[in-house]
Design an enzyme around this catalytic site. Structure first.
Site, short mmCIF file in Angstrom:
data_model
loop_
_atom_site.label_atom_id
_atom_site.label_comp_id
_atom_site.label_asym_id
_atom_site.label_seq_id
_atom_site.Cartn_x
_atom_site.Cartn_y
_atom_site.Cartn_z
N ASP A 30 0.85 -1.19 0.00
CA ASP A 30 0.00 0.00 0.00
C ASP A 30 0.89 1.25 0.00
O ASP A 30 1.89 1.31 0.70
CB ASP A 30 -0.91 -0.01 1.23
CG ASP A 30 -2.06 0.97 1.11
OD1 ASP A 30 -3.22 0.51 1.02
OD2 ASP A 30 -1.81 2.19 1.09
N ASN A 87 -12.97 -3.34 2.24
CA ASN A 87 -13.89 -2.23 2.44
C ASN A 87 -14.86 -2.20 1.25
O ASN A 87 -14.44 -2.46 0.12
CB ASN A 87 -13.13 -0.90 2.51
CG ASN A 87 -12.22 -0.84 3.73
OD1 ASN A 87 -12.53 -1.41 4.76
ND2 ASN A 87 -11.09 -0.17 3.59
N HIS A 100 -10.11 -5.22 -3.28
CA HIS A 100 -8.76 -5.48 -2.75
C HIS A 100 -8.90 -5.95 -1.31
O HIS A 100 -9.69 -5.41 -0.54
CB HIS A 100 -7.88 -4.24 -2.83
CG HIS A 100 -8.54 -2.97 -2.41
ND1 HIS A 100 -9.42 -2.28 -3.21
CD2 HIS A 100 -8.46 -2.26 -1.26
CE1 HIS A 100 -9.85 -1.20 -2.58
NE2 HIS A 100 -9.29 -1.17 -1.38
P1 5GP Z 1 -9.69 1.37 0.28
O1 5GP Z 1 -9.81 2.65 1.05
O2 5GP Z 1 -10.36 1.49 -1.09
O3 5GP Z 1 -10.13 0.16 1.03
O4 5GP Z 1 -8.15 1.16 0.05
C1 5GP Z 1 -7.45 1.71 -1.02
C2 5GP Z 1 -6.00 1.65 -0.65
O5 5GP Z 1 -5.25 1.89 -1.83
C3 5GP Z 1 -5.58 2.70 0.38
O6 5GP Z 1 -5.05 2.04 1.52
C4 5GP Z 1 -4.55 3.54 -0.37
O7 5GP Z 1 -3.48 3.95 0.44
C5 5GP Z 1 -4.10 2.61 -1.48
N1 5GP Z 1 -3.66 3.28 -2.68
C6 5GP Z 1 -4.27 4.34 -3.28
N2 5GP Z 1 -3.59 4.69 -4.39
C7 5GP Z 1 -2.53 3.86 -4.48
C8 5GP Z 1 -1.46 3.74 -5.41
O8 5GP Z 1 -1.33 4.47 -6.40
N3 5GP Z 1 -0.55 2.75 -5.19
C9 5GP Z 1 -0.65 1.91 -4.12
N4 5GP Z 1 0.31 0.99 -3.98
N5 5GP Z 1 -1.65 1.99 -3.21
C10 5GP Z 1 -2.58 2.95 -3.39
#
Ligand code: 5GP
Ligand code: ZN
Length: 114
Positions: A30, A87, A100
Site C-alpha cells: 500500500d 472495504n 482489494h
Molecule cells: P480502500 O480505502 O479502497 O479500502 O483502500 C485503497 C487503498 O489503496 C488505500 O489504503 C490507499 O493507500 C491505497 N492506494 C491508493 N492509491 C494507491 C497507489 O497508487 N498505489 C498503491 N500501492 N496503493 C494505493
C-alpha cells in the site's frame, strides 16, 4: 478497465512494489501504509466492489484469502496475528473501486474498527 488505478498497476502502467503475482492475483505494498506490513491483494480481473461478486468468483476470492495467509507466514506476522479486510462502498471506507483485500500486520489492532 482504462480508468481504474489498480488495473493500471496490473498492466504495469503505474509502478508498485509487487510482493507476489500469479496469473490471477497481484499483491503489492500500500502506498500509504497503516501498519509496518500493509499489502493489498487484488484479482487481475476488474471487479468494482464486493457487491459485484458472482458465484463464479468463488475460487478467485478464496485465492485472495489464501495469498494473504501465505504472505502472513512468509513475512513472519502470522503467529503474532494480523488483520485482513475488504472495504465496500462509501460507508465501508472504500476509495479504490477494484476489490482489494488489505493485509495489515506488525502492530496490534483495536476492535471495533473506527
Ligand atoms: P480502500 O480505502 O479502497 O479500502 O483502500 C485503497 C487503498 O489503496 C488505500 O489504503 C490507499 O493507500 C491505497 N492506494 C491508493 N492509491 C494507491 C497507489 O497508487 N498505489 C498503491 N500501492 N496503493 C494505493
Ligand atoms: Zn480495475
Amino acid at each position: 478497465m482504462d480508468d481504474c488505478l489498480f488495473c493500471k498497476i496490473i498492466n504495469k502502467t503505474i509502478p508498485a512494489e509487487i510482493i507476489y503475482e500469479n496469473d490471477r492475483v497481484l499483491a503489492f505494498n500500500d502506498i500509504n501504509p497503516q501498519a509496518p506490513t500493509h499489502i493489498l491483494i487484488i484479482p487481475k480481473v476488474h471487479i468494482p466492489t464486493l457487491n459485484d461478486l458472482e458465484r463464479d468468483h468463488r475460487n478467485l476470492i478464496g485465492e485472495l484469502v489464501l495469498v494473504a495467509s501465505d504472505l502472513a507466514k512468509e513475512l513472519d506476522i502470522a503467529d503474532d496475528g494480523y488483520r485482513t479486510n475488504f472495504n465496500c462502498n462509501d460507508s465501508g471506507g472504500q476509495t479504490v473501486y477494484h476489490i482489494h483485500l488489505h493485509l495489515l500486520g506488525g502492530r496490534e489492532f483495536g476492535w471495533p474498527p473506527g
